[in-house]
Design a protein around this motif. Structure first.
Motif, PDB file in Angstrom:
ATOM      1  N   ARG A  40       0.816  -1.218   0.000  1.00 44.75           N
ATOM      2  CA  ARG A  40       0.000   0.000   0.000  1.00 44.75           C
ATOM      3  C   ARG A  40       0.848   1.266   0.000  1.00 44.75           C
ATOM      4  NH1 ARG A  40      -3.711  -1.440   5.030  1.00 44.75           N
ATOM      5  NH2 ARG A  40      -1.705  -2.373   5.605  1.00 44.75           N
ATOM      6  N   ASP A  41       1.958   1.255   0.729  1.00 42.72           N
ATOM      7  CA  ASP A  41       2.802   2.455   0.786  1.00 42.72           C
ATOM      8  C   ASP A  41       3.332   2.817  -0.596  1.00 42.72           C
ATOM      9  OD1 ASP A  41       2.379   2.680   3.463  1.00 42.72           O
ATOM     10  OD2 ASP A  41       4.256   1.703   4.059  1.00 42.72           O
ATOM     11  N   LEU A  42       3.706   1.818  -1.375  1.00 44.91           N
ATOM     12  CA  LEU A  42       4.174   2.078  -2.738  1.00 44.91           C
ATOM     13  C   LEU A  42       3.022   2.510  -3.639  1.00 44.91           C
ATOM     14  CD1 LEU A  42       6.727  -0.813  -3.410  1.00 44.91           C
ATOM     15  CD2 LEU A  42       7.224   1.630  -3.203  1.00 44.91           C
TER      16      LEU A  42
ATOM     17  N   THR B  18       6.909   9.544  -7.811  1.00 44.57           N
ATOM     18  CA  THR B  18       6.022   8.571  -8.457  1.00 44.57           C
ATOM     19  C   THR B  18       6.822   7.545  -9.253  1.00 44.57           C
ATOM     20  OG1 THR B  18       4.143  10.085  -8.579  1.00 44.57           O
ATOM     21  CG2 THR B  18       4.211   8.316 -10.207  1.00 44.57           C
ATOM     22  N   LEU B  19       7.807   8.016 -10.008  1.00 45.50           N
ATOM     23  CA  LEU B  19       8.577   7.108 -10.859  1.00 45.50           C
ATOM     24  C   LEU B  19       9.453   6.163 -10.037  1.00 45.50           C
ATOM     25  CD1 LEU B  19       9.527   9.643 -13.671  1.00 45.50           C
ATOM     26  CD2 LEU B  19       8.072   7.622 -13.929  1.00 45.50           C
ATOM     27  N   GLU B  20      10.026   6.656  -8.939  1.00 46.01           N
ATOM     28  CA  GLU B  20      10.832   5.767  -8.101  1.00 46.01           C
ATOM     29  C   GLU B  20       9.965   4.686  -7.466  1.00 46.01           C
ATOM     30  OE1 GLU B  20      14.692   8.360  -6.694  1.00 46.01           O
ATOM     31  OE2 GLU B  20      12.867   8.541  -5.484  1.00 46.01           O
ATOM     32  N   ALA B  21       8.772   5.070  -7.014  1.00 40.73           N
ATOM     33  CA  ALA B  21       7.858   4.063  -6.461  1.00 40.73           C
ATOM     34  C   ALA B  21       7.432   3.081  -7.544  1.00 40.73           C
ATOM     35  CB  ALA B  21       6.634   4.751  -5.860  1.00 40.73           C
ATOM     36  N   ALA B  22       7.177   3.595  -8.745  1.00 42.29           N
ATOM     37  CA  ALA B  22       6.754   2.735  -9.854  1.00 42.29           C
ATOM     38  C   ALA B  22       7.845   1.736 -10.228  1.00 42.29           C
ATOM     39  CB  ALA B  22       6.393   3.599 -11.066  1.00 42.29           C
ATOM     40  N   MET B  23       9.104   2.194 -10.229  1.00 44.86           N
ATOM     41  CA  MET B  23      10.217   1.290 -10.540  1.00 44.86           C
ATOM     42  C   MET B  23      10.293   0.148  -9.518  1.00 44.86           C
ATOM     43  SD  MET B  23      11.926   2.295 -13.266  1.00 44.86           S
ATOM     44  CE  MET B  23      10.361   2.728 -13.972  1.00 44.86           C
ATOM     45  N   GLU B  24      10.157   0.511  -8.251  1.00 39.23           N
ATOM     46  CA  GLU B  24      10.236  -0.508  -7.192  1.00 39.23           C
ATOM     47  C   GLU B  24       9.064  -1.479  -7.288  1.00 39.23           C
ATOM     48  OE1 GLU B  24      10.545  -0.759  -2.291  1.00 39.23           O
ATOM     49  OE2 GLU B  24      10.769   1.178  -3.321  1.00 39.23           O
ATOM     50  N   LEU B  25       7.875  -0.945  -7.523  1.00 39.31           N
ATOM     51  CA  LEU B  25       6.693  -1.799  -7.608  1.00 39.31           C
ATOM     52  C   LEU B  25       6.746  -2.686  -8.847  1.00 39.31           C
ATOM     53  CD1 LEU B  25       4.044  -2.434  -6.212  1.00 39.31           C
ATOM     54  CD2 LEU B  25       2.987  -0.517  -7.415  1.00 39.31           C
ATOM     55  N   ALA B  26       7.189  -2.127  -9.961  1.00 37.67           N
ATOM     56  CA  ALA B  26       7.294  -2.913 -11.193  1.00 37.67           C
ATOM     57  C   ALA B  26       8.296  -4.050 -11.036  1.00 37.67           C
ATOM     58  CB  ALA B  26       7.685  -2.001 -12.358  1.00 37.67           C
ATOM     59  N   ALA B  27       9.395  -3.776 -10.339  1.00 38.36           N
ATOM     60  CA  ALA B  27      10.393  -4.830 -10.109  1.00 38.36           C
ATOM     61  C   ALA B  27       9.791  -5.973  -9.302  1.00 38.36           C
ATOM     62  CB  ALA B  27      11.602  -4.238  -9.383  1.00 38.36           C
ATOM     63  N   MET B  28       8.975  -5.655  -8.303  1.00 40.20           N
ATOM     64  CA  MET B  28       8.320  -6.690  -7.498  1.00 40.20           C
ATOM     65  C   MET B  28       7.361  -7.504  -8.357  1.00 40.20           C
ATOM     66  SD  MET B  28       7.508  -4.524  -4.022  1.00 40.20           S
ATOM     67  CE  MET B  28       6.625  -5.896  -3.286  1.00 40.20           C
TER      68      MET B  28
ATOM     69  N   ALA C  31      18.212   4.838 -17.054  1.00 41.20           N
ATOM     70  CA  ALA C  31      18.275   6.286 -17.289  1.00 41.20           C
ATOM     71  C   ALA C  31      17.841   7.065 -16.054  1.00 41.20           C
ATOM     72  CB  ALA C  31      17.409   6.658 -18.489  1.00 41.20           C
ATOM     73  N   LEU C  32      16.807   6.602 -15.388  1.00 44.85           N
ATOM     74  CA  LEU C  32      16.340   7.294 -14.182  1.00 44.85           C
ATOM     75  C   LEU C  32      17.342   7.163 -13.047  1.00 44.85           C
ATOM     76  CD1 LEU C  32      12.528   6.423 -14.149  1.00 44.85           C
ATOM     77  CD2 LEU C  32      13.608   8.537 -14.870  1.00 44.85           C
ATOM     78  N   ARG C  33      18.002   6.020 -12.963  1.00 43.91           N
ATOM     79  CA  ARG C  33      19.024   5.850 -11.924  1.00 43.91           C
ATOM     80  C   ARG C  33      20.144   6.858 -12.128  1.00 43.91           C
ATOM     81  NH1 ARG C  33      20.231   0.866 -12.867  1.00 43.91           N
ATOM     82  NH2 ARG C  33      18.650  -0.023 -11.484  1.00 43.91           N
ATOM     83  N   ARG C  34      20.544   7.054 -13.376  1.00 46.07           N
ATOM     84  CA  ARG C  34      21.584   8.041 -13.682  1.00 46.07           C
ATOM     85  C   ARG C  34      21.103   9.452 -13.380  1.00 46.07           C
ATOM     86  NH1 ARG C  34      22.213   7.137 -19.662  1.00 46.07           N
ATOM     87  NH2 ARG C  34      23.598   8.949 -19.518  1.00 46.07           N
ATOM     88  N   LEU C  35      19.837   9.725 -13.630  1.00 47.31           N
ATOM     89  CA  LEU C  35      19.304  11.068 -13.393  1.00 47.31           C
ATOM     90  C   LEU C  35      19.160  11.361 -11.907  1.00 47.31           C
ATOM     91  CD1 LEU C  35      18.002  13.714 -14.376  1.00 47.31           C
ATOM     92  CD2 LEU C  35      15.813  12.491 -14.520  1.00 47.31           C
ATOM     93  N   PHE C  36      18.663  10.389 -11.152  1.00 52.88           N
ATOM     94  CA  PHE C  36      18.350  10.627  -9.744  1.00 52.88           C
ATOM     95  C   PHE C  36      19.518  10.349  -8.799  1.00 52.88           C
ATOM     96  CE2 PHE C  36      13.772   9.385 -11.026  1.00 52.88           C
ATOM     97  CZ  PHE C  36      13.531  10.681 -11.458  1.00 52.88           C
TER      98      PHE C  36
ATOM     99  N   ILE D 183       2.864   3.863 -15.514  1.00 52.94           N
ATOM    100  CA  ILE D 183       1.997   4.440 -14.472  1.00 52.94           C
ATOM    101  C   ILE D 183       0.547   4.041 -14.715  1.00 52.94           C
ATOM    102  CG2 ILE D 183       1.173   6.573 -13.432  1.00 52.94           C
ATOM    103  CD1 ILE D 183       4.099   5.813 -12.805  1.00 52.94           C
ATOM    104  N   LYS D 184       0.135   4.051 -15.966  1.00 57.01           N
ATOM    105  CA  LYS D 184      -1.244   3.670 -16.292  1.00 57.01           C
ATOM    106  C   LYS D 184      -1.515   2.229 -15.878  1.00 57.01           C
ATOM    107  CE  LYS D 184      -4.525   3.367 -20.151  1.00 57.01           C
ATOM    108  NZ  LYS D 184      -4.721   3.597 -21.604  1.00 57.01           N
ATOM    109  N   ARG D 185      -0.594   1.332 -16.178  1.00 58.07           N
ATOM    110  CA  ARG D 185      -0.794  -0.079 -15.833  1.00 58.07           C
ATOM    111  C   ARG D 185      -0.769  -0.302 -14.323  1.00 58.07           C
ATOM    112  NH1 ARG D 185       3.034  -3.721 -19.508  1.00 58.07           N
ATOM    113  NH2 ARG D 185       2.127  -5.347 -18.181  1.00 58.07           N
TER     114      ARG D 185
END
Length: 667
Positions: free
Chosen positions: A128-130, A230-240, A258-263, A415-417
């Motif tokens: 739920r937190d993610l 939002t994107l960091e949470a999405a990356m973690e949730l998608a990996a799970m 790309a996001l890892r390099r950016l953030f 994000i939509k999915r």
């Protein structure tokens, strides 16, 4: 589009204006794209439109199943309870589009979705937190970039840059001569030249590309930095989801990299270090200079200058020789103090390698007191640092922006999915947290369940009950009257049956360990009246009840309707209604204290069941069995209250209560 109920010409125009065409708008409605629909026509209208479109697809009206206001009220309460498990606005809106119906096709489709939802929730666990961090991606106009500009060498190049929209992000100048270009470049940290600059100038580069990621990479990156959480949470949730074999996302590895390099701040550590140097440079120099002058004064005061004979003769011949001798003898002290000051500045700013050489011009060697810095050299150093920082940062941003340039659709689809998954996750969470079970659908009219639990009673006592073909042949009656003590749970049982019927007809699991139910076309729920109705109110109630006489197969639940008029008339009316319900193959349960009178007037063989109070406990509280006893007229509450009064009083008062109690038991 206007075939959808509620979509008139004005709403159609708004949808087409937002989506660009009727075909795209219809696809958004069919896909239940709630976020885009909300942006186009507002949340309430978006929910209503999706509901209406689904009803049209399955040839049912979203409002047709819930035949009374009371049934609608129970449905809303159930829907709100389910929406509490939604973590995203999208899931909450999707849940709001669900409705019960008599369509087997729609019910079966939702049953399949519900079972998938429960499986998803079990496999994914508590995320739920993610999920709560998943929000629609925001896209704002990038801020103007200060310190960088475009210089066009011809009017044609200037027009070209503006036509490509670069002026939304950067200043654009026309510089046809080298002098104009030099003057323009001096006001910026970095200049991108369109065309031949004519000479090599510091901080000036020739444009290799005319693409947004190259000219203004911030315009690409701002979308991702704005949506970082939002994107960091999405990356973690998608990996799970991928690790557990639930979902697979195309292109996610490239987006994640790309996001890892950016953030990841370590990727821009060189740029950040220059920022630290620029911020700390003035203070570090001032501090080192002040300390150096104090140290120099102290060391000079503790020193002496010695003149030999030859030095004295030369001094007599040349009047300025004393200064030469002084400088020659003091130069070691000055050099030592200045060297220490430079080292102190280099240490304070963590300068590396040859970077400390910059300090030789800012704090030059020389015999002078007090020591002073070369402000021109300091300004030049600051300019060179800013240009280096801008050049390094621009190169770093370009690399990431180029990678992300083609990934907007991948991020948006991710994000939509995930929001769509939250819709399933919410349904699954509702089912698991309330311990719901998917009911078995039967052909013949009936409803029955074991260990049913009212959704809105804390720690409810499980209840079992059956009507019609849902039970064995022994209790197959489709119409029954429920008798029993006040506060025994009769109203709660009716509400529970309504909750089960509504959820089952939404294709969702129900609050019972087992349940068998047929598909009804309508649900009638009549709440308890608060007193005898006036003539006008009685007529209005009769008009509502007249709908029960239709041929549609329905479930009718009514709570103590005898209050609508005089007891004798009420019994006749209720008996007639039960006869009608039975004749058209429907199922009905009426709660009433007039069970015997109703059965006397009814043409149908009615079953009378009762919620029986088994007596009083040691504390004189009612001992209740909430599950009705079949074919049993339950004792009334007054009898048990009198029994309690007999137990708790003495003398004449007790004799009075005993006589009243005997009148109940003799009858």
């Amino acid at each position: 589009m206007q075939d959808i109920p509620g979509v008139g010409p004005r709403l159609r125009e708004r949808l087409i204006s937002h989506f660009g065409s009727e075909e795209v708008a219809l696809r958004a409605i069919a896909d239940e794209d709630m976020e885009n629909l909300r942006a186009a026509i507002g949340e309430r209208q978006a929910i209503a439109t999706v509901r209406a479109a689904r009803g049209l697809r399955y040839r049912v009206s979203p409002e047709s199943f819930l035949a009374t206001d009371e049934a609608e009220s129970i449905y809303r309460a159930v829907l709100n309870r389910m929406a509490e498990h939604a973590n995203t606005t999208y899931a909450r809106m999707r849940i709001a589009t669900l409705f019960p119906s008599g369509s087997p096709e729609l019910i079966n489709e939702m049953r399949s979705i519900s079972m998938r939802a429960v499986d998803l929730r079990r496999r994914l666990g508590d995320v739920r937190d993610l999920m709560r961090r998943i929000k629609p991606l925001r896209r704002r106009e990038a801020q103007r970039i200060r310190g960088r500009a475009i210089v066009a060498r011809s009017p044609e190049e200037l027009a070209r840059a503006r036509s490509m929209g670069f002026d939304r992000f950067l200043d654009i100048h026309l510089a046809e001569s080298l002098g104009e270009m030099r003057d323009t470049a001096s006001g910026y940290d970095h200049v991108i030249v369109l065309g031949d600059p004519g000479a090599s100038l510091p901080g000036v580069e020739i444009a290799e590309r005319l693409e947004i990621w190259y000219i203004a990479p911030e315009a690409v990156l701002s979308f991702y930095t704005e949506n970082r959480d939002t994107l960091e949470a999405a990356m973690e949730l998608a990996a799970m989801l991928e690790e557990r074999g639930i979902e697979k996302f195309e292109g996610l590895d490239k987006l994640r990299d790309a996001l890892r390099r950016l953030f990841d701040d370590t990727n821009s550590s060189g740029i950040s270090r220059i920022d630290v140097i620029l911020r700390g440079l003035p203070a570090a120099i001032d501090s080192a200079l002040a300390r150096a002058n104090i140290e120099l004064r102290e060391r000079i005061e503790a020193s002496s200058v010695t003149l030999g004979g030859p030095d004295i003769l030369r001094a007599l011949e040349r009047g300025d020789l004393i200064r030469d001798v002084f400088e020659m003898q003091m130069q070691g002290i000055f050099k030592s103090v200045i060297t220490d000051a430079r080292a102190r500045i280099a240490a304070d700013l963590s300068l590396r390698g040859g970077e400390a050489a910059w300090l030789e011009e800012i704090l030059p060697d020389g015999i002078k007191y007090p020591l002073e810095i070369n402000h021109r050299a300091l300004r030049q150093l600051e300019l060179e640092l800013r240009r280096k920082r801008e050049s390094d940062a621009l190169s770093w941003r370009r690399g990431i922006a180029r990678s992300l340039m083609s990934m907007d659709d991948i991020a948006a689809n991710l994000i939509k999915r995930l929001m769509q998954l939250d819709y399933l996750y919410a349904i699954g969470s509702f089912g698991i947290s309330c311990d719901l079970t998917m009911p078995e659908l039967i052909d013949a009219p009936g409803i029955g369940f074991r260990d049913g639990r009212h959704l809105f009673i804390q720690n409810p006592e499980p209840v079992s009950y059956t009507l019609g073909a849902s039970g064995g042949p022994e209790y197959s009656e489709r119409a029954a009257i429920l008798s029993g003590v006040n506060s025994g749970g009769k109203t709660s049982l009716l509400e529970l049956m309504a909750q089960i019927a509504i959820l089952a007809h939404m294709g969702l699991p129900v609050p019972a360990s087992e349940c068998r139910i047929s598909i009804f076309e309508e649900l009638y729920f009549f709440a308890k009246s608060s007193g005898t109705l006036s003539a006008g109110a009685f007529e209005s109630t009769m008009r509502k009840l007249s709908a029960v006489a239709t041929e549609k197969q329905k479930l009718v639940l009514a709570d103590e309707m005898e209050a609508i008029t005089e007891p004798g008339a009420s019994a006749r009316i209720i008996a007639s209604i039960l006869d009608m319900v039975h004749e058209n193959g429907s199922v009905a349960l009426f709660v009433s204290h007039l069970a015997e009178e109703i059965r006397r007037f009814s043409k149908t063989a009615l079953r009378v069941d009762g919620i029986e109070a088994e007596g009083l406990d040691d504390n004189n509280n009612l001992i209740l069995s909430r599950s009705p006893r079949y074919n049993h007229l339950a004792r009334s509450t007054p009898e048990l209250i009198l029994d309690r009064l007999v137990r708790t009083t003495e003398g004449k008062e007790r004799i009075f209560y005993e006589s009243l109690l005997m009148s109940f038991r003799n009858n």
